[in-house]
Design a protein around this motif. Structure first.
Motif, PDB file in Angstrom:
ATOM      1  N   PRO A  87     -45.144  22.884  18.866  1.00  0.00           N
ATOM      2  CA  PRO A  87     -45.788  22.971  20.184  1.00  0.00           C
ATOM      3  C   PRO A  87     -44.774  23.335  21.267  1.00  0.00           C
ATOM      4  O   PRO A  87     -43.565  23.215  21.075  1.00  0.00           O
ATOM      5  CB  PRO A  87     -46.350  21.562  20.392  1.00  0.00           C
ATOM      6  CG  PRO A  87     -45.510  20.684  19.516  1.00  0.00           C
ATOM      7  CD  PRO A  87     -45.158  21.511  18.323  1.00  0.00           C
ATOM      8  N   ALA A 131     -55.924  28.032  12.753  1.00  0.00           N
ATOM      9  CA  ALA A 131     -55.331  26.886  13.442  1.00  0.00           C
ATOM     10  C   ALA A 131     -54.477  26.059  12.489  1.00  0.00           C
ATOM     11  O   ALA A 131     -53.427  25.525  12.887  1.00  0.00           O
ATOM     12  CB  ALA A 131     -56.436  26.031  14.067  1.00  0.00           C
ATOM     13  N   LEU A 132     -54.918  25.933  11.245  1.00  0.00           N
ATOM     14  CA  LEU A 132     -54.098  25.228  10.249  1.00  0.00           C
ATOM     15  C   LEU A 132     -52.784  25.963  10.012  1.00  0.00           C
ATOM     16  O   LEU A 132     -51.729  25.342   9.825  1.00  0.00           O
ATOM     17  CB  LEU A 132     -54.863  25.110   8.934  1.00  0.00           C
ATOM     18  CG  LEU A 132     -56.081  24.185   8.891  1.00  0.00           C
ATOM     19  CD1 LEU A 132     -56.750  24.288   7.520  1.00  0.00           C
ATOM     20  CD2 LEU A 132     -55.675  22.748   9.178  1.00  0.00           C
ATOM     21  N   ASN A 135     -49.382  22.013   3.868  1.00  0.00           N
ATOM     22  CA  ASN A 135     -50.812  22.288   3.747  1.00  0.00           C
ATOM     23  C   ASN A 135     -51.087  23.678   3.185  1.00  0.00           C
ATOM     24  O   ASN A 135     -52.144  24.253   3.413  1.00  0.00           O
ATOM     25  CB  ASN A 135     -51.508  22.125   5.102  1.00  0.00           C
ATOM     26  CG  ASN A 135     -50.996  23.135   6.137  1.00  0.00           C
ATOM     27  OD1 ASN A 135     -50.026  23.843   5.884  1.00  0.00           O
ATOM     28  ND2 ASN A 135     -51.637  23.181   7.297  1.00  0.00           N
ATOM     29  N   ARG A 140     -47.728  28.849   1.889  1.00  0.00           N
ATOM     30  CA  ARG A 140     -47.800  28.401   3.290  1.00  0.00           C
ATOM     31  C   ARG A 140     -47.020  29.345   4.200  1.00  0.00           C
ATOM     32  O   ARG A 140     -47.521  29.767   5.259  1.00  0.00           O
ATOM     33  CB  ARG A 140     -47.217  26.977   3.382  1.00  0.00           C
ATOM     34  CG  ARG A 140     -47.009  26.453   4.806  1.00  0.00           C
ATOM     35  CD  ARG A 140     -48.350  26.195   5.448  1.00  0.00           C
ATOM     36  NE  ARG A 140     -48.252  25.653   6.782  1.00  0.00           N
ATOM     37  CZ  ARG A 140     -48.227  26.361   7.908  1.00  0.00           C
ATOM     38  NH1 ARG A 140     -48.260  27.682   7.821  1.00  0.00           N
ATOM     39  NH2 ARG A 140     -48.193  25.789   9.080  1.00  0.00           N
ATOM     40  N   GLU A 179     -60.740  28.429  12.548  1.00  0.00           N
ATOM     41  CA  GLU A 179     -60.292  27.092  12.169  1.00  0.00           C
ATOM     42  C   GLU A 179     -59.156  27.168  11.149  1.00  0.00           C
ATOM     43  O   GLU A 179     -58.201  26.392  11.211  1.00  0.00           O
ATOM     44  CB  GLU A 179     -61.462  26.302  11.591  1.00  0.00           C
ATOM     45  CG  GLU A 179     -62.556  25.980  12.591  1.00  0.00           C
ATOM     46  CD  GLU A 179     -63.729  25.270  11.935  1.00  0.00           C
ATOM     47  OE1 GLU A 179     -63.584  24.872  10.751  1.00  0.00           O
ATOM     48  OE2 GLU A 179     -64.777  25.114  12.583  1.00  0.00           O
ATOM     49  N   LEU A 189     -44.047  27.538  15.126  1.00  0.00           N
ATOM     50  CA  LEU A 189     -45.057  26.613  14.636  1.00  0.00           C
ATOM     51  C   LEU A 189     -45.078  25.316  15.426  1.00  0.00           C
ATOM     52  O   LEU A 189     -46.050  24.550  15.334  1.00  0.00           O
ATOM     53  CB  LEU A 189     -44.817  26.310  13.149  1.00  0.00           C
ATOM     54  CG  LEU A 189     -45.012  27.483  12.171  1.00  0.00           C
ATOM     55  CD1 LEU A 189     -44.511  27.114  10.792  1.00  0.00           C
ATOM     56  CD2 LEU A 189     -46.476  27.893  12.116  1.00  0.00           C
ATOM     57  N   VAL A 191     -51.020  27.861  12.069  1.00  0.00           N
ATOM     58  CA  VAL A 191     -50.045  27.804  13.171  1.00  0.00           C
ATOM     59  C   VAL A 191     -49.683  26.363  13.532  1.00  0.00           C
ATOM     60  O   VAL A 191     -48.998  26.124  14.531  1.00  0.00           O
ATOM     61  CB  VAL A 191     -50.590  28.540  14.414  1.00  0.00           C
ATOM     62  CG1 VAL A 191     -50.779  30.010  14.115  1.00  0.00           C
ATOM     63  CG2 VAL A 191     -51.893  27.910  14.903  1.00  0.00           C
ATOM     64  N   SER A 192     -50.122  25.402  12.716  1.00  0.00           N
ATOM     65  CA  SER A 192     -49.737  24.012  12.940  1.00  0.00           C
ATOM     66  C   SER A 192     -48.365  23.763  12.325  1.00  0.00           C
ATOM     67  O   SER A 192     -47.910  24.511  11.456  1.00  0.00           O
ATOM     68  CB  SER A 192     -50.763  23.069  12.314  1.00  0.00           C
ATOM     69  OG  SER A 192     -50.646  23.080  10.897  1.00  0.00           O
ATOM     70  N   PRO A 193     -47.652  22.702  12.749  1.00  0.00           N
ATOM     71  CA  PRO A 193     -46.309  22.422  12.204  1.00  0.00           C
ATOM     72  C   PRO A 193     -46.335  21.789  10.817  1.00  0.00           C
ATOM     73  O   PRO A 193     -45.274  21.539  10.242  1.00  0.00           O
ATOM     74  CB  PRO A 193     -45.718  21.458  13.245  1.00  0.00           C
ATOM     75  CG  PRO A 193     -46.890  20.807  13.877  1.00  0.00           C
ATOM     76  CD  PRO A 193     -47.981  21.832  13.898  1.00  0.00           C
ATOM     77  N   ASP A 194     -47.522  21.533  10.253  1.00  0.00           N
ATOM     78  CA  ASP A 194     -47.629  20.945   8.915  1.00  0.00           C
ATOM     79  C   ASP A 194     -47.143  21.964   7.885  1.00  0.00           C
ATOM     80  O   ASP A 194     -47.733  23.034   7.735  1.00  0.00           O
ATOM     81  CB  ASP A 194     -49.084  20.555   8.648  1.00  0.00           C
ATOM     82  CG  ASP A 194     -49.245  19.788   7.342  1.00  0.00           C
ATOM     83  OD1 ASP A 194     -48.267  19.686   6.584  1.00  0.00           O
ATOM     84  OD2 ASP A 194     -50.364  19.294   7.093  1.00  0.00           O
TER      85      ASP A 194
END
Length: 886
Positions: A302, A41-42, A50, A263, A38, A300, A44-47
């Motif tokens: 999609p 997943a954070l 965070n 990050r 989990e 990062l 590799v997100s575009p955010d």
């Protein structure tokens, strides 16, 4: 379970969430892997905002598993002493990324050596894969006890800034932090952490940094640690946690820039997919961004992202990285510079501060006497040498203004030669800028420095003063290299194997503090006193002028030259005697070796002339450094072959009946000595005191060989770095510690530390007492008084009780091993006679036998532990009842 008192709300909640499946699931590893998935997943997100959430959550997952393990093991073993598992460094800050080390500490209010609970925990985490198979990762656990905290330094001390409890049912973590606060050196630590700022290994450099490079960016060293250099600088006062400093930052954008770099580091680590070992220079391969990494940030997004979106996103990330790099550099530089301008970096005496331009002395009063001005000048030199920070050039017209008119020997002069850190050569290089200063300290120096001798005539470049400093530099390199070899060796005793050859670097490292300081002083002054050899040269008209008149520049006889060094300069008499021997015999190895074969008669005569093994070793090390460049083993190999052979044969003369082909060496001691000294235990041989064993070895052997007699004790003042110690070798008996500590107190000295070692099987004691530097320097008379006190069993009679210092503060007695007890006393009372009072009470009230004592005094705080056994028939409860009257 005890939860961390240091975590923000989010981290605390995540701890509870991650613990639930770990406890309820029969396989905690599955829970760990799911939670890490989990977290990935954070990453590799575009955010892009965070970063704090990622590292906080990732750290919480690891800490939860460790807390779960620690609680179960604690309950299963039934350990009843205070114990904790805590996080250090980045783990303690809650800033773990995929390739981060898990920096953890096992904290004990108990002895670590032989502790069965500690052995059980490390068996699972260090010596086997049990923890890994159960939880899915390998924790880096290192054990510590409270007594270790005053010895922390450098990066290890820095890691404890962010000490955070993971499992701590008794609040032990707070006690460790308080102990560090009471004992660490803020000035040294300020210099240490300021070097983490912009421009490593310098205090506030002004040169620009390459923060716009795209082909080489170490995100940890050049980004995160740069920011932390500023944070840690602010944290020094009070030894506060980094998270407390985060909350006080004026501009939130500074912390936001740091968290953005966290990050990016998380993404790069996950993208690497490796966890390679740390390099020698402390860097990690996963932290190094190259040009291709700066082109990878669109990963990062999609798969549905357009080319335009990818291009704009990548541009935004690179722009924010460059902005963050600029901001963390500016933050660290501003913080460190501001602290320097405020004079926050001060040494313990508050007399030396560090500024952007270097060290400066601020404690001298107008109209001070030459002695006080000399002490200030030499203290400034000592600070520069010890900490490796240059003196502010303005001090040439400040503290050192016209020093050639007033500088004189004071006890701080000896400290320069005994200081184990830094470069003594660099100290004298600075002093050489002040006209007449070295002449004031070393009569004859100026005539020597400008004189002409064979080497100067041959090389035609440098004067003799510079050449003398280069010899000191060579000696320092030998000692450092030798110490590194001993520390890195799995079996140090096998390094000192004369059957396999001779290592001059190891020989230099094996010298004790007195002999090493004597070698330094001899290298500095060997041509200044008038020796018998100089007088013979003057009377020999056949010699060239540079040999006839190349020495004895002070015109002071050797027997008188060092008088001021001993009476004014703080040098012990025994150390001066060694120096005089070296100067008088500066050519001894050369002369004997030039005769050719080293037969038995010559070797025996040379060994008798030197007197003992350490003096022989000092003469060899002195000769090697003196000839490191001129007439070295590379220039005259045959002479050096004979010198080496002479040394190897002579050193065997001090080891009669010893089979050299099978000998085990440990710091140069013979097997006969080791047979006795090994009984002092691993604590002795693993510490610093082993250097001084040779000083007392023969005396201890003599006592051991006469078990039915009562031989005289031996006491001597020894130096270890800048510390002054009283060493005592004697037959062990109940009350010995009280005899010694009582005499020290009655003689007007305070103790900073004491360590007692007992060879129980041989009835021997080898004790070392650190005299507080704030008090008077101990003299040889103290050693003689202590010897007399031991012979007459002074300070242990019932009449002495009325003179005891009052015992105040927390006093506890507990059993640490079957039949072994520890009396501990923590008090804000800084009393010179406190150690003696406790030793006396143990003897008279408890009838106990003391076989170990640790005493530390720092900033008015006393921490004393006395290890003892109680007499047959006396219980722990009875002893505690007796202590209530103290």
């Amino acid at each position: 379970m005890a939860s961390s008192v240091n975590d923000p709300t989010e981290m605390h909640e995540l701890l509870q969430l991650s613990l639930a499946p770990a406890i309820g699931d029969s396989d905690p590893r599955l829970a760990f892997e799911a939670l890490i998935k989990e977290n990935n997943a954070l990453i590799v997100s575009p955010d892009l905002d965070n970063g704090r959430r990622i590292v906080t959550q990732r750290t919480a997952i690891h800490m939860a598993m460790v807390a779960h393990w620690a609680e179960q093991e604690h309950r299963a073993f039934g350990y009843d002493r205070p114990f904790a598992v805590a996080a250090l460094g980045g783990t303690g800050r809650g800033e773990m990324t995929p390739c981060s080390d898990t920096d953890l500490a096992l904290l004990f209010d108990d002895e670590i050596e032989g502790n069965p609970f500690r052995e059980r925990l490390q068996a699972q985490t260090l010596h086997s894969g049990d923890f890994f198979r159960r939880y899915g990762f390998r924790p880096g656990l290192q054990p510590f006890q409270l007594e270790d905290m005053p010895r922390l330094e450098g990066k290890q001390l820095n890691a404890f800034i962010d000490l955070t409890p993971i499992y701590d049912p008794s609040g032990l973590t707070d006690r460790f932090r308080e102990r560090i606060r009471a004992t660490f050196d803020p000035f040294e630590h300020f210099l240490e952490v300021s070097r983490f700022g912009p421009g490593r290994n310098k205090v506030m450099p002004s040169a620009p940094l390459d923060f716009e490079r795209l082909d080489h960016f170490d995100i940890k060293i050049e980004g995160l640690r740069t920011f932390l250099g500023g944070i840690w600088t602010l944290a020094i006062e009070g030894f506060r946690h980094s998270k407390d400093i985060y909350a006080e930052l004026e501009d939130p954008r500074d912390l936001e820039a740091y968290e953005f770099l966290l990050r990016i580091r998380s993404f790069i680590h996950l993208r690497r997919g490796t966890h390679l070992p740390e390099k020698v220079d402390g860097t990690h391969p996963e932290d190094l961004l190259n040009f291709n990494d700066f082109l990878s940030f669109d990963e990062l997004l999609p798969e549905t992202a357009t080319e335009s979106e990818r291009r704009e996103f990548s541009h935004e990330v690179r722009s924010r990285i460059l902005s963050a790099r600029r901001r963390v550099i500016a933050f660290a530089r501003g913080v460190i510079g501001r602290e320097l301008q405020r004079g926050r970096g001060r040494n313990r005496s508050r007399s030396v501060i560090v500024e952007p331009g270097g060290l400066r002395h601020v404690g001298s009063a107008p109209g001070a006497s030459p002695r006080d001005r000399s002490s200030a000048a030499l203290q400034l030199l000592l600070c520069s040498q010890r900490y490796g920070v240059a003196i502010n050039p303005s001090e040439l017209e400040g503290t050192f203004d016209q020093a050639g008119d007033w500088l004189e020997p004071v006890p701080d002069l000896a400290a320069l030669f005994y200081e184990p850190r830094g470069s003594l050569a660099a100290t004298f290089e600075f002093l050489s800028q002040v006209e007449g200063a070295e002449e004031r300290l070393f009569p004859g120096h100026d005539r020597f420095a400008s004189s002409i001798e064979a080497r100067v005539l041959f090389e035609r470049n440098w004067c003799r003063g510079t050449l003398a400093r280069r010899k000191l530099e060579a000696l320092q390199r030998q000692v450092e290299e030798g110490n590194a070899m001993l520390e890195a060796a799995v079996a140090p005793d096998r390094l000192v194997d004369y059957e396999q050859g001779l290592s001059p670097t190891l020989e230099a490292a094996l010298l004790d503090a007195d002999h090493l300081a004597a070698v330094k002083l001899a290298l500095k002054t060997k041509r200044l006193p008038v020796t018998e050899e100089d007088l013979k040269a003057l009377d020999d008209p056949t010699l060239p002028p540079e040999e006839r008149f190349g020495s004895g520049f002070s015109k002071i006889p050797l027997a008188d030259y060092y008088t001021a060094f001993r009476t004014q300069g703080g040098f012990p008499a025994e150390m001066i005697a060694i120096t005089e021997f070296l100067v008088a015999n500066r050519r001894a190895f050369k002369k004997v070796a030039e005769d050719g074969f080293n037969d038995d008669f010559k070797v025996a005569s040379f060994a008798r002339h030197c007197g003992d093994e350490q003096r022989l070793r000092a003469l060899f090390v002195f000769t090697y450094a003196d000839r490191f460049e001129w007439e070295s083993e590379f220039i005259v190999p045959s002479r050096w072959f004979n010198i080496r052979e002479l040394y190897l044969k002579a050193i065997q003369r001090y080891r009669p009946g010893h089979d050299s082909t099978k000998a085990l060496r440990d710091a140069g001691y013979s097997e006969r000595e080791l047979a006795v000294l090994n009984d002092f235990g691993r604590d002795f041989f693993s510490g610093m005191y082993r250097k001084h064993a040779a000083r007392f070895g023969s005396h201890l052997l003599g006592i051991a060989s006469r078990p039915t007699s009562d031989p005289s004790p031996k006491a001597a003042i020894v130096r270890d770095g800048t510390a002054t110690l009283l060493g005592v070798a004697a037959r062990d008996f109940p009350g010995l510690a009280a005899c010694i500590t009582g005499e020290i107190w009655k003689s007007g000295y305070s103790l900073a530390q004491a360590n007692l070692f007992s060879a129980i099987n041989h009835g021997l004691a080898l004790d070392f007492f650190h005299v507080a530097p704030s008090g008077p320097a101990p003299s040889d008379d103290l050693a003689r008084r202590v010897e007399l006190a031991i012979r007459e069993h002074r300070h242990i009679s019932p009449e002495d009780e009325s003179h005891l210092a009052k015992i105040q503060g927390e006093l506890t007695l507990e059993e640490v091993r079957p039949g072994q007890y520890r009396l501990r006393h923590d008090t804000p009372q800084d009393t010179a006679g406190l150690v003696y009072a406790l030793c006396y009470k143990v003897l008279r009230d408890l009838h106990g036998n003391i076989h170990g004592l640790k005493s530390q005094v720092a900033r008015g705080q006393s921490f004393i532990s006395i290890y003892l056994s109680l007499p047959p028939g006396k219980s722990l409860h009875q002893a505690r009842l007796l202590m209530t009257s103290w």
